[in-house]
Design a protein around this motif. Sequence first.
Motif, short mmCIF file in Angstrom:
data_model
loop_
_atom_site.label_atom_id
_atom_site.label_comp_id
_atom_site.label_asym_id
_atom_site.label_seq_id
_atom_site.Cartn_x
_atom_site.Cartn_y
_atom_site.Cartn_z
N ILE B 11 0.86 -1.18 0.00
CA ILE B 11 0.00 0.00 0.00
C ILE B 11 0.90 1.23 0.00
CG2 ILE B 11 -1.78 1.30 1.24
CD1 ILE B 11 -2.71 -1.35 2.45
N GLU B 14 0.22 8.27 -2.86
CA GLU B 14 0.57 8.86 -4.15
C GLU B 14 1.93 9.54 -4.05
OE1 GLU B 14 -2.57 11.42 -5.41
OE2 GLU B 14 -2.06 11.26 -7.53
N ARG B 35 -0.06 -5.81 -15.76
CA ARG B 35 -0.89 -5.22 -14.70
C ARG B 35 -2.35 -5.51 -15.00
NH1 ARG B 35 0.31 0.73 -14.04
NH2 ARG B 35 -0.85 1.00 -15.96
N LYS B 37 -6.29 -4.61 -13.66
CA LYS B 37 -7.27 -3.89 -12.84
C LYS B 37 -8.39 -4.87 -12.49
CE LYS B 37 -5.45 0.32 -13.45
NZ LYS B 37 -5.05 1.24 -12.36
N SER B 78 4.59 7.03 -7.59
CA SER B 78 3.37 6.31 -7.97
C SER B 78 2.16 7.24 -8.14
CB SER B 78 3.06 5.24 -6.93
OG SER B 78 2.89 5.82 -5.67
N LEU B 80 -2.27 7.28 -8.79
CA LEU B 80 -3.46 6.50 -8.45
C LEU B 80 -3.72 5.43 -9.50
CD1 LEU B 80 -5.86 9.37 -7.27
CD2 LEU B 80 -4.51 7.80 -5.85
N TYR B 82 -1.76 3.58 -10.96
CA TYR B 82 -0.88 2.41 -10.85
C TYR B 82 -1.51 1.28 -10.03
CZ TYR B 82 3.16 5.07 -12.65
OH TYR B 82 4.02 5.80 -13.43
N SER B 83 -2.58 1.57 -9.35
CA SER B 83 -3.23 0.54 -8.54
C SER B 83 -3.66 -0.63 -9.39
CB SER B 83 -4.45 1.13 -7.82
OG SER B 83 -4.07 2.07 -6.85
N LEU B 106 -1.07 -3.97 -5.65
CA LEU B 106 -0.56 -2.63 -5.35
C LEU B 106 -1.74 -1.68 -5.20
CD1 LEU B 106 2.08 -0.82 -5.26
CD2 LEU B 106 1.48 -0.19 -7.58
N THR B 107 -1.80 -1.00 -4.07
CA THR B 107 -2.85 -0.01 -3.83
C THR B 107 -2.19 1.34 -3.60
OG1 THR B 107 -4.24 -1.69 -2.77
CG2 THR B 107 -4.82 0.62 -2.39
N VAL B 108 -2.57 2.31 -4.39
CA VAL B 108 -2.06 3.67 -4.25
C VAL B 108 -3.20 4.55 -3.74
CG1 VAL B 108 -0.97 5.63 -5.37
CG2 VAL B 108 -0.43 3.31 -6.13
N ASN B 109 -2.99 5.13 -2.59
CA ASN B 109 -3.99 6.01 -1.98
C ASN B 109 -3.61 7.48 -2.15
OD1 ASN B 109 -5.66 3.91 -0.99
ND2 ASN B 109 -4.27 3.61 0.73
#
Lengths: 113, 110
Positions: B11, B14, B35, B37, B78, B80, B82-83, B106-109
């Motif tokens: 996690i 950004e 990748r 989604k 990174s 958003l 890229y999640s 991968l989580t981008v917050n």
Amino acid sequence: DAGITQSPRHKVTETGTPVTLRCHQTENHRYMYWYRQDPGHGLRLIHYSYGVKDTDKGEVSDGYSVSRSKTEDFLLTLESATSSQTSVYFCAIKGDRENEKLFFGSGTQLSVL
Amino acid sequence: QQPVQSPQAVILREGEDAVINCSSSKALYSVHWYRQKHGEAPIFLMILLKGGEQKGHDKISASFNEKKQQSSLYLTASQLSYSGTYFCGTLGGSNYKLTFGKGTLLTVNP
């Protein structure tokens, strides 16, 4: 986008029934693949083909068979579906050159009840 | 045999960086990175061939060390977008049997 189509997109069937999934491509690519995707397991290779009537097994081939009678079509058959075969199935295609990527189809959600 | 990816999940906020690793127990001919989604098909990122090359696409790059049978994917600054779940796929030899790892979520917050 690469011309690759999977059918059906969704299917619900009962245990013990035969099921055939179809992958159709318009790219004339030599290599075709069937993967299944399950939570925690990623993408696992079921079978692949390197030409018409030329196929080989992947990591999880038990319970599945494939056929490729034409360049454009690659069929995946579950002879007698089981609940453990509930999954999302992806077909992919690849050209001949070593640096060519895989193009994936949109996937088939199969539920075996 | 599936290549091993690490970490299983990461996690980020950004703008932060991340590294995803992929290793195999057998000799590798090439490594693919994709990748995915949620609810979609995997999408190609890059291919690395034997030779230890490093490739890049925007702020995503990768390296391949065939002696160590390892590849790493580098995501810098990174975004958003890229999640998703990142998969490495490996080819051993020339039989075109492409085997994927279990993936890294991968989580981008913000």
